[in-house]
Design a protein around this motif. Structure first.
Motif, mmCIF file in Angstrom:
data_model
loop_
_atom_site.group_PDB
_atom_site.id
_atom_site.type_symbol
_atom_site.label_atom_id
_atom_site.label_comp_id
_atom_site.label_asym_id
_atom_site.label_seq_id
_atom_site.Cartn_x
_atom_site.Cartn_y
_atom_site.Cartn_z
ATOM 1 N N UNK A 1 10.318 -17.335 14.676
ATOM 2 C CA UNK A 1 9.089 -18.058 14.349
ATOM 3 C C UNK A 1 8.785 -17.921 12.866
ATOM 4 N N UNK A 2 8.407 -19.009 12.238
ATOM 5 C CA UNK A 2 8.161 -18.996 10.800
ATOM 6 C C UNK A 2 6.855 -18.281 10.478
ATOM 7 N N UNK A 3 6.916 -17.410 9.474
ATOM 8 C CA UNK A 3 5.737 -16.651 9.050
ATOM 9 C C UNK A 3 6.002 -16.098 7.664
ATOM 10 N N UNK A 4 4.966 -15.554 7.041
ATOM 11 C CA UNK A 4 5.157 -14.851 5.779
ATOM 12 C C UNK A 4 6.103 -13.675 5.998
ATOM 13 N N UNK A 5 6.967 -13.416 5.031
ATOM 14 C CA UNK A 5 7.920 -12.316 5.119
ATOM 15 C C UNK A 5 7.207 -11.001 4.784
ATOM 16 N N UNK A 6 6.548 -10.430 5.781
ATOM 17 C CA UNK A 6 5.799 -9.200 5.597
ATOM 18 C C UNK A 6 6.576 -8.011 6.163
ATOM 19 N N UNK A 7 6.581 -7.859 7.478
ATOM 20 C CA UNK A 7 7.337 -6.835 8.210
ATOM 21 C C UNK A 7 6.815 -5.418 8.023
ATOM 22 N N UNK A 8 5.629 -5.241 7.485
ATOM 23 C CA UNK A 8 5.081 -3.880 7.371
ATOM 24 C C UNK A 8 4.447 -3.467 8.698
ATOM 25 N N UNK A 9 4.827 -2.308 9.200
ATOM 26 C CA UNK A 9 4.179 -1.789 10.401
ATOM 27 C C UNK A 9 2.744 -1.375 10.102
ATOM 28 N N UNK A 10 2.519 -0.888 8.901
ATOM 29 C CA UNK A 10 1.156 -0.639 8.429
ATOM 30 C C UNK A 10 0.852 -1.703 7.380
ATOM 31 N N UNK A 11 0.152 -2.770 7.773
ATOM 32 C CA UNK A 11 -0.058 -3.885 6.842
ATOM 33 C C UNK A 11 -1.031 -3.578 5.718
ATOM 34 N N UNK A 12 -1.520 -2.352 5.654
ATOM 35 C CA UNK A 12 -2.484 -1.997 4.612
ATOM 36 C C UNK A 12 -1.822 -1.402 3.374
ATOM 37 N N UNK A 13 -0.512 -1.154 3.435
ATOM 38 C CA UNK A 13 0.104 -0.455 2.315
ATOM 39 C C UNK A 13 1.580 -0.783 2.196
ATOM 40 N N UNK A 14 2.105 -0.640 0.984
ATOM 41 C CA UNK A 14 3.539 -0.736 0.762
ATOM 42 C C UNK A 14 4.058 -2.129 0.485
ATOM 43 N N UNK A 15 5.317 -2.223 0.027
ATOM 44 C CA UNK A 15 5.947 -3.509 -0.276
ATOM 45 C C UNK A 15 6.293 -4.274 0.996
ATOM 46 N N UNK A 16 6.350 -5.580 0.886
ATOM 47 C CA UNK A 16 6.696 -6.446 2.011
ATOM 48 C C UNK A 16 8.188 -6.778 1.971
ATOM 49 N N UNK A 17 8.644 -7.451 3.020
ATOM 50 C CA UNK A 17 10.035 -7.908 3.044
ATOM 51 C C UNK A 17 10.293 -8.898 1.909
ATOM 52 N N UNK A 18 9.316 -9.724 1.609
ATOM 53 C CA UNK A 18 9.470 -10.666 0.488
ATOM 54 C C UNK A 18 9.657 -9.914 -0.824
ATOM 55 N N UNK A 19 8.923 -8.815 -1.011
ATOM 56 C CA UNK A 19 9.083 -8.007 -2.222
ATOM 57 C C UNK A 19 10.505 -7.472 -2.339
ATOM 58 N N UNK A 20 11.059 -7.017 -1.221
ATOM 59 C CA UNK A 20 12.424 -6.503 -1.227
ATOM 60 C C UNK A 20 13.403 -7.620 -1.577
ATOM 61 N N UNK A 21 13.272 -8.758 -0.933
ATOM 62 C CA UNK A 21 14.189 -9.874 -1.171
ATOM 63 C C UNK A 21 14.128 -10.372 -2.605
ATOM 64 N N UNK A 22 12.951 -10.353 -3.182
ATOM 65 C CA UNK A 22 12.766 -10.952 -4.512
ATOM 66 C C UNK A 22 12.940 -9.975 -5.666
ATOM 67 N N UNK A 23 13.104 -8.674 -5.391
ATOM 68 C CA UNK A 23 13.177 -7.704 -6.488
ATOM 69 C C UNK A 23 14.406 -6.810 -6.455
ATOM 70 N N UNK A 24 15.035 -6.625 -5.303
ATOM 71 C CA UNK A 24 16.193 -5.735 -5.239
ATOM 72 C C UNK A 24 17.402 -6.405 -5.870
ATOM 73 N N UNK A 25 18.258 -5.586 -6.462
ATOM 74 C CA UNK A 25 19.507 -6.106 -7.021
ATOM 75 C C UNK A 25 20.460 -6.475 -5.884
#
Length: 333
Positions: A131-155
């Motif tokens: 299902x289409x949604x924002x690439x978040x994937x945080x179990x605790x949505x109040x803190x930390x980087x999202x899946x989009x952050x990983x995809x867009x910043x990791x080498x």
């Protein structure tokens, strides 16, 4: 991990995996006394509800990093609120949770690992590739980087590593290169964008035998975003240390990385530390735990048919030995 049935109310539709076996393994440590049970992954509280009902003198310390899960579990377990302590924390903070609540040590501990039904079924959380949604994937949505952050910043090197290690993805290299190439044109925001890209990278022949082409990538991203294996690596020794003599631990794993880590942690504590050339066990050097299962146990065909999310589960369990100066390594009767 719970199964979800959309035709039922939210507080009724979550069926805990291997509930009867978990209850059977923990019962000797919890029965007929004021025992303490730590649910390291409280989720919707399915296992906790059954154990609270079965053991009237039981106190539950339930940890979860997801505030929504804690709220829903509190509603589900409201009839037992006087015996329930909910703690907003990752499972590697079991010792802190017991100290905070003042009820330790633990007599029973359960880890039900992986992503919960609550998280999978909430489309906005971005855990599901169907299902289409924002690439978040945080179990605790109040803190930390999202899946989009990983995809867009990791080498590309970092992406290849997590895809290979956490997703056991055969095509980690080509996928990592495609991620870097695509994000230069447009940063990743939505899950459907990533799924579409993966269909173009993972060969069709592999898709016929290896399942959905996004399955392993989404698993890898979720583990990375939530630091799941790092947390588990710290949590298992902490949990074993937190158990009272005669206390029992049960771990439900849903992929091989978790199960291997669990196996190592339990095996280390069931070995004697007496030098092999000595004829007698040195005081304090005997095994600390004994295994309660031979290898890992799986769900029955009947349970898997009723609850497809139980299909990959692997259960391991152990009991703390009261006197570590005696005893032998092995599986408890």
């Amino acid at each position: 991990m719970d199964v979800d049935n959309d035709e039922q109310a939210p507080d009724q539709r979550h069926t805990p995996v291997l509930l009867d076996r978990v209850a059977e393994l923990l019962a000797p440590a919890l029965h007929d006394r004021p025992a303490v049970y730590v649910d390291a992954t409280l989720g919707m509280g399915g296992h906790a509800a059954a154990l609270l009902a079965a053991h009237p003198r039981l106190t539950v310390v339930g940890l979860d990093r997801d505030p929504q899960a804690l709220e829903l579990a509190g509603d589900r377990l409201s009839a037992h609120s006087d015996r329930l302590h909910r703690v907003h924390a990752r499972y590697d903070r079991i010792d802190e949770a017991l100290e905070q609540t003042g009820v330790g040590p633990a007599d029973g501990i359960l880890f039900d690992l992986g992503v919960s039904s609550l998280q999978l079924d909430e489309t906005a959380r971005g855990f599901s590739y169907s299902r289409d949604a924002d690439l978040d994937m945080r179990m605790d949505p109040t803190t930390g980087p999202t899946a989009a952050d990983v995809l867009n910043s990791y080498s590309a090197t970092e992406l290849r590593r997590i895809l290979r290690e956490y997703g056991e993805e055969r095509f980690a290299g080509p996928i990592a290169k495609a991620i870097v190439r695509n994000r230069e044109k447009k940063p990743f925001v939505r899950s459907a964008e990533l799924v579409e890209m993966l269909y173009g990278v993972v060969p069709a022949a592999s898709r016929r035998t290896g399942g959905h082409p996004a399955k392993r990538t989404f698993q890898a991203l979720r583990i990375e975003v939530n630091g799941e294996l790092d947390s588990l690596r710290d949590a298992l020794p902490a949990a074993l240390d937190a158990l009272a003599p005669g206390g029992r631990i049960v771990v439900l794993s849903y992929h091989s990385l978790e199960d291997r880590m669990t196996k190592r942690a339990l095996t280390e504590r069931t070995r004697s530390r007496t030098p092999v050339d000595l004829p007698v066990e040195l005081p304090g050097h005997g095994p600390e735990f004994r295994l309660l299962t031979r290898g890992s146990e799986t769900a029955s065909d009947e349970e898997t048919a009723a609850n497809p999310r139980a299909a990959p589960v692997r259960l391991r369990a152990a009991e703390r030995i009261a006197d570590t100066s005696t005893g032998t390594d092995g599986v408890a009767p």
